[in-house]
Design an enzyme around this catalytic site. Structure first.
Site, PDB file in Angstrom:
ATOM      1  CG  ASN A  82       2.785   0.664   3.354  1.00  9.80           C
ATOM      2  OD1 ASN A  82       3.875   1.188   3.182  1.00  9.80           O
ATOM      3  ND2 ASN A  82       2.494  -0.503   2.825  1.00  9.80           N
ATOM      4  N   GLY A  83       1.561  -1.884   5.387  1.00 10.32           N
ATOM      5  CA  GLY A  83       2.308  -2.907   6.110  1.00 10.32           C
ATOM      6  C   GLY A  83       1.422  -4.094   6.384  1.00 10.32           C
ATOM      7  N   GLY A  92      -0.043   0.489  -5.080  1.00  9.08           N
ATOM      8  CA  GLY A  92      -1.325  -0.204  -4.959  1.00  9.08           C
ATOM      9  C   GLY A  92      -2.297   0.271  -6.008  1.00  9.08           C
ATOM     10  CB  CYS A 124      -0.892   0.045   1.242  1.00  9.11           C
ATOM     11  SG  CYS A 124      -1.977  -1.379   1.378  1.00  9.11           S
ATOM     12  CE1 TYR A 161       8.412  -5.086  -9.520  1.00  5.92           C
ATOM     13  CE2 TYR A 161       7.211  -4.944  -7.452  1.00  5.92           C
ATOM     14  CZ  TYR A 161       7.212  -5.044  -8.820  1.00  5.92           C
ATOM     15  OH  TYR A 161       6.038  -5.100  -9.504  1.00  5.92           O
ATOM     16  CB  CYS A 180      13.843  -6.847   6.825  1.00  7.03           C
ATOM     17  SG  CYS A 180      13.020  -8.436   6.532  1.00  7.03           S
TER      18      CYS A 180
END
Ligand code: AMP
Ligand code: SF4
Length: 470
Positions: A113-114, A39, A13, A253, A445
């Site tokens: 978002n997440g 999104g 999102c 990306y 991450c």
């Protein structure tokens, strides 16, 4: 119970907010337009004039949803907006954000978002206690927790609710008097603060600031709750991790190359560097380097620069494809990939070509592209180079990835993947190469590449993780 909510894990999102501008909704519309890549399923805007709230949301693309007439109805000096992507299954208007609810302290809207990793369990517990949900989105759980908190002001309640949820969250809240921006303690998803004509702007990515002419101030810090109201800015902090876990896939990306994320690092520059390191480690004798547009362009430029080989656009992308198209009755060879990409025969014919893309997920796209470059483009050799390490694990923190079984690199060696995609050679960026490029790599991450998941599933939700990891 777990199966029922399984689609939670597919969320990508973009969020955008404005405080203190007479054209708050119009700016939010433009911000969402710039964040459309995050999104495409649906979008919404919620605004307030300090008394009333105005909400409009729909399925589809931002520019198709909001007409001048619709935007005019979104009055007020503050607004938040949301672009949603999700896979089929949970694709419906009731899941499109912002969500606006009334509770004992007034009204509050949320844009998220997440992805929360303990939402299933929390929802189950809330439903057992009598809660009724209107959507299947994990974000609604946060609103329930805020409504149930017994603390006496919205910021404390938000703090309270967010101490219970686990996972990745960049959030915007809007109530009658303030805009609140929050980033989870790991800082998984980006979120930046900007300013335009004295009004504060919050956006998932800085490309949204550029479109409206706002200036970047700083990132919302991991674990920060930033309250923006008529008195200006005030920060609070969530308890939580000292460790950061910025999503490296945003660089690979997801984010737009013209954005600056994670303490203002240029996405394009990082992508180009990935390409350079890839070339240093895996270049091969060839006539030219071509990108898979658009996702492979910056890395291919970096690859060409480092290898000294010519760069060209050997594949042309049609940018105007909607979500559906009418397939011809009679079968046309390569139709599925040709609708999106077409090779430039004059560039490719009889050439040894290095093709650079950002990632391989299932391997189906690469297979079609290699075939197309060879059969339709007439290339003599096709060498695939991937500007990220092999994707071996699913994401639980807000990027849409299939289960582990469907990830080709989790079950196949690189040579087997090469055979499957029918390339003459195949090489990936190594994890060491990736870390060479990242500033402070310990802050990132990389779980989908190294299986080291920084945010652990609570015991109650570990079955979901197991199901994804089989
Ligand atoms: P696949 O055919 O599954 O290997 O898909 C690989 C292609 O999908 C690459 O060209 C990527 O640019 C693109 N891609 C990678 N991750 C995602 C994602 N999470 N959502 C949409 N597209 C993606
Ligand atoms: Fe990003 Fe991969 Fe981590 Fe998900 S698992 S947050 S996609 S790096």
């Amino acid at each position: 119970m777990l199966k029922k909510y399984f689609h939670y894990i597919h969320e990508e999102c973009g969020i955008f907010g404005v405080y203190g501008h007479p054209e708050a909704a119009n700016l939010t519309y433009l911000g969402l337009y710039a964040l459309q890549h995050r999104g495409q399923e649906g979008a919404g805007i919620c605004s307030t004039d300090g008394k009333n709230f105005y909400l409009d949301k729909s399925m589809g693309l931002v520019a198709d949803i909001f007409s001048e007439k619709r935007l005019k109805k979104l009055c007020g000096h503050a607004a938040i907006g949301h672009n949603r992507y999700s896979t089929a299954g949970s694709s419906s208007l009731k899941n499109v954000q912002p969500f606006l609810v009334n509770y004992i302290l007034g009204s509050i809207a949320i844009a998220h978002n997440g992805n929360l990793i303990n939402a299933e369990h929390l929802r189950y517990e809330l439903e057992k206690g009598g809660a009724i949900f209107q959507s299947s989105s994990d974000s609604e759980v946060i609103l329930h927790l805020i409504a149930r908190s017994t603390l006496d002001n919205p910021v404390d309640r938000i703090k309270d609710a967010l101490s219970i949820v686990k996972g990745a969250f960049s959030l915007l809240f809007l109530d009658e008097s303030k805009l609140i921006a929050v980033r989870d303690p790991f800082g998984v998803r980006p979120l930046s603060l900007g300013i335009l004509d004295g009004a504060y702007i919050i956006a998932s990515e800085t490309c949204a600031f550029d479109l409206i002419g706002a200036n970047y101030i700083r990132d919302i810090q991991p674990g920060e709750i930033l309250v923006i109201d008529e008195n200006g800015l005030k920060s609070y902090h969530l308890l939580g991790s000292n460790k950061k876990a910025f999503c490296v896939f945003e660089f690979i990306y997801f984010a737009r190359p013209d954005s600056f994320i994670f303490d203002h690092i240029c996405v394009n520059t990082i992508r180009k560097k990935f390409g350079k390191i890839l070339a240093r480690d895996s270049s091969i004798e060839a006539d030219l380097v071509i990108p898979v547009p658009d996702s492979g362009v910056p890395a291919a430029l970096g690859f060409a620069e480092k290898s000294g080989l010519p760069f060209d656009f050997g594949l042309i992308r049609n940018h105007y494809i909607g979500r559906t198209f009418i397939e011809p009755k009679q079968s046309i060879r390569h139709f599925g990939v040709k609708i999106k990409l077409n090779p430039v025969k004059d560039i490719l014919k009889d050439k040894k070509v290095i093709v650079v893309d950002d990632s391989i997920v299932r391997g189906t796209t690469s297979k079609k592209i290699v075939k197309m470059i060879r059969e339709l483009g007439g290339a003599k050799e096709v060498h695939m180079r991937i500007a990220s390490p092999p994707t071996i694990g699913p994401c639980f923190y807000g990027i849409d990835t299939p289960t582990r079984q469907e990830l080709i690199a989790s079950t196949h060696m690189i040579e087997e993947i090469r055979k499957y995609i029918t390339a003459d050679s195949l090489a990936y960026l190594t994890i060491e190469g990736l870390n060479e490029v990242l500033p402070n790599p310990e802050n990132y991450c990389l779980a989908c590449f190294n299986n080291k998941y920084p945010i652990h599933f609570p015991k109650e939700d570990s079955l979901q993780m197991e199901l994804m990891l089989v």
